[in-house]
Enzyme design. Structure first.
Site, PDB file in Angstrom:
ATOM      1  N   GLY A  55       0.820  -1.215   0.000  1.00  0.00           N
ATOM      2  CA  GLY A  55       0.000   0.000   0.000  1.00  0.00           C
ATOM      3  C   GLY A  55       0.854   1.264   0.000  1.00  0.00           C
ATOM      4  N   GLU A 101       1.566   1.796  -3.533  1.00  0.00           N
ATOM      5  CA  GLU A 101       0.305   2.207  -4.168  1.00  0.00           C
ATOM      6  C   GLU A 101      -0.004   3.666  -3.869  1.00  0.00           C
ATOM      7  OE1 GLU A 101      -2.004  -2.037  -4.502  1.00  0.00           O
ATOM      8  OE2 GLU A 101      -1.906  -1.122  -2.545  1.00  0.00           O
TER       9      GLU A 101
END
Ligand code: CO8
Length: 259
Positions: A110, A113
């Protein structure tokens, strides 16, 4: 300015610098951090004086990804109910002001991301980037399969996502995933330098130009070109267009007011 426990927000007008601040967990993104990030970004969005945002971590980690300890006990229904990280991806992915990621250390899952949802990525030498979700029995869920593939192409994205391995910043740069790699001590300064340069441009032109580039990832060429053309025409009604062209003729620096 709101008080946060997992991030630090510093206004350095015309910039805002958001620092992820859970060093004890390598800046793992938990629900609290996601909520605080969205709240901070909402606040910054409303301030006309802030024209560009920098998101950073610390030297050891930008972020090691979603908090695995928090996710361990979560059910799919918990995820649906909370939206999990969707409010953050949605906010950063469509943010009206330019956002620069300043990376160092681990940028994983994440965390990568989040960086890929930003507009420009600056990394310190030695930064390690990866999508290691496969190692814990899952897969990227915050845009990794889509944004990484668009950034580096199918084969490298497959390798990173299916092996869970990390790549150094230098390789990420060669692949087009990182704008520039700078010495460790300079990554935040370099990100701020770029942010300041961007902040000196007209905010409305920046907003529409950013929107048009993002459309390039989603629309067929003809629709993207139409969006671009109409945005270009629209800018001819702005004060900043008048000022920019007048300043050029008068051989001086323009002063854009965002009108
Ligand atoms: N979550 C929770 N805690 C973490 C995480 C994490 N992702 N990463 C590190 N920590 C914690 C460790 O547990 C450790 O805590 P403690 O001191 O209490 O044991 C502390 O941070 C320091 O970690 P290490 O001792 O492991 O530090 P190292 O410098 O040796 O290693 C690494 C750093 C390589 C980053 C290693 O910690 C690691 O591999 N971390 C996990 C990386 C990972 O798998 N990330 C992917 C997570 S899944 C994900 O991001 C999915 C996102 C999907 C979001 C969208 C959903 C819709």
């Amino acid at each position: 300015m709101a008080e946060y426990s997992t991030i630090i927000v510093k206004e350095e007008t015309p910039l805002a610098v958001i620092t992820l601040n859970r060093p004890e967990a390598r800046n793992a993104l938990n629900m609290r951090m996601v909520t605080e990030l969205v709240d901070a970004l909402n606040g910054i969005e409303k301030k006309d004086t802030i024209r560009c945002v920098v998101i950073t971590g610390n030297d050891r980690a930008f972020s090691a990804g979603a908090d695995i300890k928090e996710m361990e006990s979560m059910s799919p229904i918990d995820m649906v109910k909370t939206g999990h990280f969707f409010p953050l991806w949605d906010k950063v992915g469509h943010y009206p002001k330019p956002v620069i990621a300043a990376l160092s250390g681990y940028v994983l899952g994440g965390g990568l991301e989040l960086a890929m949802s930003c507009d420009i990525i600056v990394a310190a030498e030695g930064t390690k980037l990866g999508q290691p979700e496969i190692n814990i029995g899952v897969m990227p869920g915050g845009g990794g399969t889509q944004r990484l593939t668009r950034a580096v192409g199918k084969y490298k994205a497959m390798e990173m996502i299916l092996t869970g391995g990390m790549i150094p910043a230098e390789q990420a740069h060669a692949l087009g995933l990182v704008n520039r790699v700078v010495p460790q001590e300079a990554y935040l300064e370099e990100a701020k330098r770029i942010a300041l340069e961007i902040a000196s441009k007209g905010p409305i032109a920046l907003r529409l130009a950013k929107e048009a580039v993002l459309k390039a990832e989603e629309l067929p060429l003809s629709e993207g070109l139409e969006f671009e053309r109409k945005s270009f025409y629209l800018l001819f009604s702005s004060e900043d267009k008048k000022e920019g062209m007048k300043a050029f003729t008068e051989k001086r620096k323009p002063e854009f007011r965002g009108a």
